[in-house]
Motif scaffolding. Structure first.
Motif, mmCIF file in Angstrom:
data_model
loop_
_atom_site.group_PDB
_atom_site.id
_atom_site.type_symbol
_atom_site.label_atom_id
_atom_site.label_comp_id
_atom_site.label_asym_id
_atom_site.label_seq_id
_atom_site.Cartn_x
_atom_site.Cartn_y
_atom_site.Cartn_z
ATOM 1 N N ALA A 35 0.857 -1.173 0.000
ATOM 2 C CA ALA A 35 0.000 0.000 0.000
ATOM 3 C C ALA A 35 0.896 1.227 0.000
ATOM 4 C CB ALA A 35 -0.896 0.001 1.235
ATOM 5 N N GLY A 36 0.994 1.874 -1.151
ATOM 6 C CA GLY A 36 1.881 3.017 -1.270
ATOM 7 C C GLY A 36 2.886 2.773 -2.364
ATOM 8 N N GLY A 37 4.015 3.463 -2.284
ATOM 9 C CA GLY A 37 5.014 3.364 -3.327
ATOM 10 C C GLY A 37 5.693 2.006 -3.367
ATOM 11 N N PHE A 53 19.416 -4.071 1.220
ATOM 12 C CA PHE A 53 19.359 -2.676 0.784
ATOM 13 C C PHE A 53 17.941 -2.413 0.281
ATOM 14 C CE2 PHE A 53 19.993 0.155 -3.042
ATOM 15 C CZ PHE A 53 20.191 1.336 -2.327
ATOM 16 N N VAL A 54 17.290 -1.385 0.812
ATOM 17 C CA VAL A 54 15.870 -1.141 0.544
ATOM 18 C C VAL A 54 15.668 0.246 -0.046
ATOM 19 C CG1 VAL A 54 13.562 -0.998 1.581
ATOM 20 C CG2 VAL A 54 15.201 -2.682 2.428
ATOM 21 N N ILE A 55 14.733 0.345 -0.983
ATOM 22 C CA ILE A 55 14.342 1.627 -1.560
ATOM 23 C C ILE A 55 12.892 1.888 -1.185
ATOM 24 C CG2 ILE A 55 14.125 2.998 -3.661
ATOM 25 C CD1 ILE A 55 16.014 0.907 -4.989
ATOM 26 N N ASP A 56 12.658 2.887 -0.355
ATOM 27 C CA ASP A 56 11.336 3.309 0.131
ATOM 28 C C ASP A 56 10.728 2.291 1.092
ATOM 29 O OD1 ASP A 56 11.426 5.778 -1.090
ATOM 30 O OD2 ASP A 56 10.306 5.154 -2.855
ATOM 31 N N ASP A 57 9.744 2.750 1.888
ATOM 32 C CA ASP A 57 9.235 1.884 2.955
ATOM 33 C C ASP A 57 7.734 2.047 3.236
ATOM 34 O OD1 ASP A 57 9.193 4.343 4.402
ATOM 35 O OD2 ASP A 57 11.185 3.968 5.206
ATOM 36 N N GLN A 58 6.999 2.714 2.337
ATOM 37 C CA GLN A 58 5.543 2.827 2.447
ATOM 38 C C GLN A 58 5.114 3.471 3.779
ATOM 39 O OE1 GLN A 58 3.602 -0.821 1.123
ATOM 40 N NE2 GLN A 58 4.603 -0.685 -0.859
ATOM 41 N N PHE A 59 3.976 3.040 4.319
ATOM 42 C CA PHE A 59 3.404 3.657 5.515
ATOM 43 C C PHE A 59 3.881 2.936 6.788
ATOM 44 C CE2 PHE A 59 0.283 4.386 2.107
ATOM 45 C CZ PHE A 59 0.095 5.751 2.208
ATOM 46 N N ALA A 60 4.012 3.683 7.866
ATOM 47 C CA ALA A 60 4.533 3.130 9.120
ATOM 48 C C ALA A 60 3.783 1.890 9.611
ATOM 49 C CB ALA A 60 4.538 4.216 10.200
ATOM 50 N N PRO A 61 2.430 1.843 9.553
ATOM 51 C CA PRO A 61 1.734 0.655 10.053
ATOM 52 C C PRO A 61 2.051 -0.626 9.291
ATOM 53 C CG PRO A 61 0.232 2.518 9.902
ATOM 54 C CD PRO A 61 1.483 2.919 9.195
ATOM 55 N N LEU A 62 2.707 -0.497 8.132
ATOM 56 C CA LEU A 62 3.036 -1.676 7.336
ATOM 57 C C LEU A 62 4.450 -2.186 7.574
ATOM 58 C CD1 LEU A 62 1.406 -0.668 3.935
ATOM 59 C CD2 LEU A 62 0.618 -2.431 5.510
ATOM 60 N N SER A 63 5.227 -1.501 8.403
ATOM 61 C CA SER A 63 6.632 -1.855 8.563
ATOM 62 C C SER A 63 6.825 -3.296 9.019
ATOM 63 C CB SER A 63 7.306 -0.912 9.568
ATOM 64 O OG SER A 63 7.328 0.407 9.089
ATOM 65 N N GLU A 64 6.022 -3.739 9.954
ATOM 66 C CA GLU A 64 6.168 -5.110 10.456
ATOM 67 C C GLU A 64 5.960 -6.131 9.336
ATOM 68 O OE1 GLU A 64 4.215 -8.046 13.875
ATOM 69 O OE2 GLU A 64 3.890 -5.872 13.963
ATOM 70 N N LYS A 65 4.947 -5.880 8.498
ATOM 71 C CA LYS A 65 4.690 -6.785 7.379
ATOM 72 C C LYS A 65 5.810 -6.726 6.347
ATOM 73 C CE LYS A 65 -0.366 -6.830 7.523
ATOM 74 N NZ LYS A 65 -1.607 -6.591 6.741
#
Length: 304
Positions: A54-56, A68-80
């Protein structure tokens, strides 16, 4: 500040904040619905993946050096997101690059930093993240980039150099594209929306001319075998990217002509003929519809 300028400023900010609300609801990610979001992965090369949620779109490189990660979407999705990354690699999270400052791409920064990532972004991304948020609060220190750059940098990780380069005043004033030199993969951030009209954030330094130039610059790296990760949409190729550039240039020509003919913003907003060719192809079916893209082009090209 004059009364006229103050009024215009309030109107512009009201429009911007209204857009953010529409953006979130249009994509269908209200805070209460993040539980229903599934993070899916697609393998693009031996060590590079894309994550959809959900998001970029998120780029991920895995290998002996780490993640190495590019972008991380919304905070509530970090665990997933972190759980999905664990299915790709058991190595530690090393670096995170923000392609720009918007919350659907950088909203998980604090969580990613706490998970071990060193955050990298353009100078202007850090500047904007230092500004107070909509509720008046400030981003925590952990959400801010640790390494910033002005024009470009290279990161060698997992067997390949990754070029990170700034494109000015496109989607925002802090956009970065990333190119995996061995995998032949380009991550465009929101300087490319596949098959849709783009969001050009005029209030964050974005512009029509800068956006077009960003796509042209990306084209320098693209060949028939390049896999392109757009900010939003499925994986693209050279022809998809070419079609997007043609759309931008066609709209610019049409709306520039309308401006030259003395058309007002309201007239351009109402003139469906200016975007009909691409409306018929479904470009206005996303959260930027045909009316909104005509207004954006008018305001940017008019210098408003």
């Amino acid at each position: 500040m004059s009364d006229t300028f103050a009024l215009k400023y309030k109107i512009n900010m009201k429009y911007f904040f209204s857009f953010l609300i529409v953006l979130t609801s249009a994509i269908g990610f209200s805070q209460g619905r993040f539980d229903d979001v599934e993070i899916k992965s697609e393998k693009l090369s031996e060590n590079v993946y894309v994550l959809f949620g959900a998001g970029g779109n998120i780029g991920v490189s895995v290998g002996e050096d780490g993640v190495f990660v590019i972008d991380d979407q919304f905070a509530p999705l970090s665990e997933k997101i972190l759980a999905k990354i664990k299915t790709l690699s058991d190595k530690p999270l090393k670096f995170l690059v923000n392609t720009h400052w918007h919350g659907d791409h950088a909203g998980g920064n604090e969580n990613m930093a706490k998970a071990g990532a060193t955050i990298i972004a353009h100078n202007n991304v850090k500047t904007r993240l230092l500004n107070p948020r909509r509720d008046g609060s400030n981003n925590p220190k952990e959400a801010l980039p640790v390494i910033t750059f002005k024009e470009q940098l290279y990161i060698t990780i997992n067997g390949e150099p990754v070029g990170v380069f700034h494109v000015a005043n496109a989607h925002t004033d802090g956009d970065a594209m990333l190119y995996f030199t061995e995998s032949n993969i380009l991550h465009t951030g929101d300087t490319y929306f596949k098959g849709r009209y783009p969001y050009i954030d005029l209030n964050s330094g974005g512009s029509v001319n800068g956006y077009i130039e960003a796509v042209k610059r990306g084209f320098i790296l693209v060949d028939d075998g390049t896999k392109i990760i757009p900010g939003h949409g499925t994986i693209a190729n050279k022809e998809d990217y070419r079609a997007f550039l043609k759309m931008l240039e066609t709209l610019k020509a049409n709306i520039s002509q309308a401006i030259a003919e003395g058309k007002t913003e309201d007239e351009v907003k109402a003139d469906e003929s200016l975007t009909k060719e691409y409306d018929d192809l479904g470009y206005g079916s996303g959260f930027i519809n045909s009316e909104r893209i005509r207004v954006t082009f008018y305001q940017s090209l008019k210098g408003k």
